[in-house]
Design a protein around this motif. Structure first.
Motif, PDB file in Angstrom:
ATOM      1  N   THR A   1       0.698  82.039 -56.606  1.00  0.00           N
ATOM      2  CA  THR A   1      -0.015  81.457 -55.478  1.00  0.00           C
ATOM      3  C   THR A   1      -1.034  80.449 -55.995  1.00  0.00           C
ATOM      4  OG1 THR A   1      -1.784  83.095 -55.504  1.00  0.00           O
ATOM      5  CG2 THR A   1       0.188  83.632 -54.191  1.00  0.00           C
ATOM      6  N   VAL A   2      -1.571  79.663 -55.080  1.00  0.00           N
ATOM      7  CA  VAL A   2      -2.604  78.695 -55.444  1.00  0.00           C
ATOM      8  C   VAL A   2      -3.817  79.412 -56.021  1.00  0.00           C
ATOM      9  CG1 VAL A   2      -4.232  77.009 -54.480  1.00  0.00           C
ATOM     10  CG2 VAL A   2      -1.814  76.928 -53.835  1.00  0.00           C
ATOM     11  N   VAL A   3      -4.170  80.549 -55.453  1.00  0.00           N
ATOM     12  CA  VAL A   3      -5.318  81.318 -55.943  1.00  0.00           C
ATOM     13  C   VAL A   3      -5.065  81.797 -57.373  1.00  0.00           C
ATOM     14  CG1 VAL A   3      -6.660  83.437 -55.618  1.00  0.00           C
ATOM     15  CG2 VAL A   3      -6.100  82.009 -53.653  1.00  0.00           C
TER      16      VAL A   3
ATOM     17  N   VAL B   1      -3.047  80.443 -59.611  1.00  0.00           N
ATOM     18  CA  VAL B   1      -3.086  79.276 -60.495  1.00  0.00           C
ATOM     19  C   VAL B   1      -4.536  78.866 -60.756  1.00  0.00           C
ATOM     20  CG1 VAL B   1      -2.463  76.837 -60.736  1.00  0.00           C
ATOM     21  CG2 VAL B   1      -0.804  78.460 -59.803  1.00  0.00           C
ATOM     22  N   ALA B   2      -5.353  78.850 -59.711  1.00  0.00           N
ATOM     23  CA  ALA B   2      -6.760  78.478 -59.858  1.00  0.00           C
ATOM     24  C   ALA B   2      -7.487  79.433 -60.802  1.00  0.00           C
ATOM     25  CB  ALA B   2      -7.441  78.449 -58.495  1.00  0.00           C
ATOM     26  N   GLU B   3      -7.199  80.719 -60.699  1.00  0.00           N
ATOM     27  CA  GLU B   3      -7.833  81.703 -61.585  1.00  0.00           C
ATOM     28  C   GLU B   3      -7.396  81.505 -63.033  1.00  0.00           C
ATOM     29  OE1 GLU B   3      -6.814  85.481 -59.886  1.00  0.00           O
ATOM     30  OE2 GLU B   3      -8.320  85.310 -58.305  1.00  0.00           O
ATOM     31  N   ILE B   4      -6.111  81.258 -63.241  1.00  0.00           N
ATOM     32  CA  ILE B   4      -5.605  81.052 -64.602  1.00  0.00           C
ATOM     33  C   ILE B   4      -6.230  79.810 -65.221  1.00  0.00           C
ATOM     34  CG2 ILE B   4      -3.544  80.436 -65.932  1.00  0.00           C
ATOM     35  CD1 ILE B   4      -1.977  82.276 -63.920  1.00  0.00           C
ATOM     36  N   MET B   5      -6.313  78.730 -64.429  1.00  0.00           N
ATOM     37  CA  MET B   5      -6.849  77.467 -64.935  1.00  0.00           C
ATOM     38  C   MET B   5      -8.373  77.409 -64.910  1.00  0.00           C
ATOM     39  SD  MET B   5      -4.167  74.754 -63.272  1.00  0.00           S
ATOM     40  CE  MET B   5      -5.032  73.361 -63.979  1.00  0.00           C
ATOM     41  N   ARG B   6      -8.972  78.379 -64.221  1.00  0.00           N
ATOM     42  CA  ARG B   6     -10.433  78.425 -64.056  1.00  0.00           C
ATOM     43  C   ARG B   6     -10.946  77.160 -63.387  1.00  0.00           C
ATOM     44  NH1 ARG B   6     -13.065  82.647 -67.069  1.00  0.00           N
ATOM     45  NH2 ARG B   6     -14.917  81.390 -66.821  1.00  0.00           N
ATOM     46  N   VAL B   7     -10.281  76.814 -62.265  1.00  0.00           N
ATOM     47  CA  VAL B   7     -10.672  75.675 -61.429  1.00  0.00           C
ATOM     48  C   VAL B   7     -10.689  76.154 -59.981  1.00  0.00           C
ATOM     49  CG1 VAL B   7      -9.709  73.941 -63.013  1.00  0.00           C
ATOM     50  CG2 VAL B   7      -8.289  74.846 -61.157  1.00  0.00           C
ATOM     51  N   SER B   8     -11.107  75.285 -59.082  1.00  0.00           N
ATOM     52  CA  SER B   8     -11.128  75.654 -57.671  1.00  0.00           C
ATOM     53  C   SER B   8      -9.736  75.531 -57.057  1.00  0.00           C
ATOM     54  CB  SER B   8     -12.100  74.758 -56.898  1.00  0.00           C
ATOM     55  OG  SER B   8     -11.555  73.452 -56.770  1.00  0.00           O
TER      56      SER B   8
ATOM     57  N   VAL C   1      -6.287  72.671 -57.466  1.00  0.00           N
ATOM     58  CA  VAL C   1      -4.861  72.988 -57.522  1.00  0.00           C
ATOM     59  C   VAL C   1      -4.127  72.259 -56.401  1.00  0.00           C
ATOM     60  CG1 VAL C   1      -3.124  74.829 -57.425  1.00  0.00           C
ATOM     61  CG2 VAL C   1      -5.295  75.217 -58.605  1.00  0.00           C
ATOM     62  N   TYR C   2      -4.693  72.270 -55.184  1.00  0.00           N
ATOM     63  CA  TYR C   2      -4.065  71.553 -54.068  1.00  0.00           C
ATOM     64  C   TYR C   2      -3.954  70.054 -54.373  1.00  0.00           C
ATOM     65  CZ  TYR C   2      -4.133  75.570 -50.930  1.00  0.00           C
ATOM     66  OH  TYR C   2      -3.904  76.794 -50.336  1.00  0.00           O
ATOM     67  N   ARG C   3      -4.979  69.479 -54.987  1.00  0.00           N
ATOM     68  CA  ARG C   3      -4.913  68.049 -55.343  1.00  0.00           C
ATOM     69  C   ARG C   3      -3.791  67.790 -56.342  1.00  0.00           C
ATOM     70  NH1 ARG C   3     -10.693  68.550 -55.974  1.00  0.00           N
ATOM     71  NH2 ARG C   3     -11.613  68.015 -53.975  1.00  0.00           N
ATOM     72  N   LEU C   4      -3.652  68.656 -57.341  1.00  0.00           N
ATOM     73  CA  LEU C   4      -2.581  68.513 -58.324  1.00  0.00           C
ATOM     74  C   LEU C   4      -1.205  68.620 -57.666  1.00  0.00           C
ATOM     75  CD1 LEU C   4      -4.061  70.673 -61.224  1.00  0.00           C
ATOM     76  CD2 LEU C   4      -3.766  68.184 -61.224  1.00  0.00           C
ATOM     77  N   LEU C   5      -1.075  69.528 -56.711  1.00  0.00           N
ATOM     78  CA  LEU C   5       0.196  69.693 -56.012  1.00  0.00           C
ATOM     79  C   LEU C   5       0.506  68.481 -55.134  1.00  0.00           C
ATOM     80  CD1 LEU C   5      -0.173  73.452 -55.033  1.00  0.00           C
ATOM     81  CD2 LEU C   5       1.575  72.493 -56.551  1.00  0.00           C
ATOM     82  N   HIS C   6      -0.477  68.041 -54.371  1.00  0.00           N
ATOM     83  CA  HIS C   6      -0.256  66.911 -53.455  1.00  0.00           C
ATOM     84  C   HIS C   6      -0.005  65.613 -54.200  1.00  0.00           C
ATOM     85  CE1 HIS C   6      -0.801  68.952 -49.655  1.00  0.00           C
ATOM     86  NE2 HIS C   6      -1.879  69.546 -50.124  1.00  0.00           N
ATOM     87  N   SER C   7      -0.612  65.441 -55.361  1.00  0.00           N
ATOM     88  CA  SER C   7      -0.422  64.214 -56.130  1.00  0.00           C
ATOM     89  C   SER C   7       0.901  64.225 -56.906  1.00  0.00           C
ATOM     90  CB  SER C   7      -1.576  64.012 -57.116  1.00  0.00           C
ATOM     91  OG  SER C   7      -1.502  64.950 -58.183  1.00  0.00           O
ATOM     92  N   GLY C   8       1.510  65.396 -57.028  1.00  0.00           N
ATOM     93  CA  GLY C   8       2.760  65.513 -57.770  1.00  0.00           C
ATOM     94  C   GLY C   8       2.558  65.757 -59.253  1.00  0.00           C
TER      95      GLY C   8
ATOM     96  N   ARG D   1       3.673  77.590 -53.564  1.00  0.00           N
ATOM     97  CA  ARG D   1       3.897  78.466 -54.706  1.00  0.00           C
ATOM     98  C   ARG D   1       4.203  77.577 -55.900  1.00  0.00           C
ATOM     99  NH1 ARG D   1       1.974  81.203 -51.476  1.00  0.00           N
ATOM    100  NH2 ARG D   1       2.602  83.254 -50.735  1.00  0.00           N
ATOM    101  N   VAL D   2       3.693  77.968 -57.047  1.00  0.00           N
ATOM    102  CA  VAL D   2       3.886  77.195 -58.272  1.00  0.00           C
ATOM    103  C   VAL D   2       4.736  78.028 -59.224  1.00  0.00           C
ATOM    104  CG1 VAL D   2       2.735  76.122 -60.237  1.00  0.00           C
ATOM    105  CG2 VAL D   2       1.665  76.045 -57.977  1.00  0.00           C
ATOM    106  N   PRO D   3       5.873  77.481 -59.683  1.00  0.00           N
ATOM    107  CA  PRO D   3       6.659  78.210 -60.663  1.00  0.00           C
ATOM    108  C   PRO D   3       5.829  78.438 -61.932  1.00  0.00           C
ATOM    109  CG  PRO D   3       7.901  76.360 -59.777  1.00  0.00           C
ATOM    110  CD  PRO D   3       6.495  76.219 -59.296  1.00  0.00           C
ATOM    111  N   ALA D   4       5.875  79.643 -62.468  1.00  0.00           N
ATOM    112  CA  ALA D   4       5.090  79.973 -63.663  1.00  0.00           C
ATOM    113  C   ALA D   4       5.449  79.047 -64.820  1.00  0.00           C
ATOM    114  CB  ALA D   4       5.304  81.429 -64.044  1.00  0.00           C
ATOM    115  N   ASP D   5       6.731  78.708 -64.942  1.00  0.00           N
ATOM    116  CA  ASP D   5       7.162  77.784 -66.005  1.00  0.00           C
ATOM    117  C   ASP D   5       6.500  76.423 -65.850  1.00  0.00           C
ATOM    118  OD1 ASP D   5       8.781  79.843 -66.751  1.00  0.00           O
ATOM    119  OD2 ASP D   5      10.663  78.845 -66.222  1.00  0.00           O
ATOM    120  N   ALA D   6       6.374  75.967 -64.602  1.00  0.00           N
ATOM    121  CA  ALA D   6       5.771  74.656 -64.338  1.00  0.00           C
ATOM    122  C   ALA D   6       4.293  74.656 -64.714  1.00  0.00           C
ATOM    123  CB  ALA D   6       5.939  74.280 -62.872  1.00  0.00           C
ATOM    124  N   LEU D   7       3.605  75.753 -64.443  1.00  0.00           N
ATOM    125  CA  LEU D   7       2.196  75.856 -64.825  1.00  0.00           C
ATOM    126  C   LEU D   7       2.057  75.826 -66.344  1.00  0.00           C
ATOM    127  CD1 LEU D   7      -0.810  76.265 -64.282  1.00  0.00           C
ATOM    128  CD2 LEU D   7      -0.357  78.723 -64.169  1.00  0.00           C
TER     129      LEU D   7
END
Length: 77
Positions: free
Chosen positions: A12-14, A16-23, A27-34, A46-52
């Motif tokens: 989930t976005v949450v 991913v944010a916890e793993i990356m230690r960002v808000s 994460v939404y900006r990274l997703l929307h920008s591609g 949802r973010v594939p774990a491999d993609a992260l």
């Protein structure tokens, strides 16, 4: 969800944010920008774990610190 071979794990976005230690917004900006691939499920992402893992591995940029600049910064503090 179990870790079976051949099955993709999605975060989930949450998560991913916890793993990356960002808000979540970052994460939404990274997703929307591609910059980070994701899958839209209804109104959620949802973010594939491999993609992260790939994003983190390829986005690391070495920080080069100039010793003279670093020393000048310490003196001015």
């Amino acid at each position: 969800m179990s870790d079976q071979p051949g099955r993709q794990r999605y975060l989930t976005v949450v998560e991913v944010a916890e793993i990356m230690r960002v808000s979540k917004m970052t994460v939404y900006r990274l997703l929307h920008s591609g910059e980070m691939p994701g899958v839209r499920v209804g109104r959620s992402f949802r973010v594939p774990a491999d993609a992260l893992e790939h994003y983190l591995a390829t986005s690391i940029q070495p920080v080069v610190v100039d010793a003279a600049t670093d020393e000048a910064d310490r003196r001015s503090s």
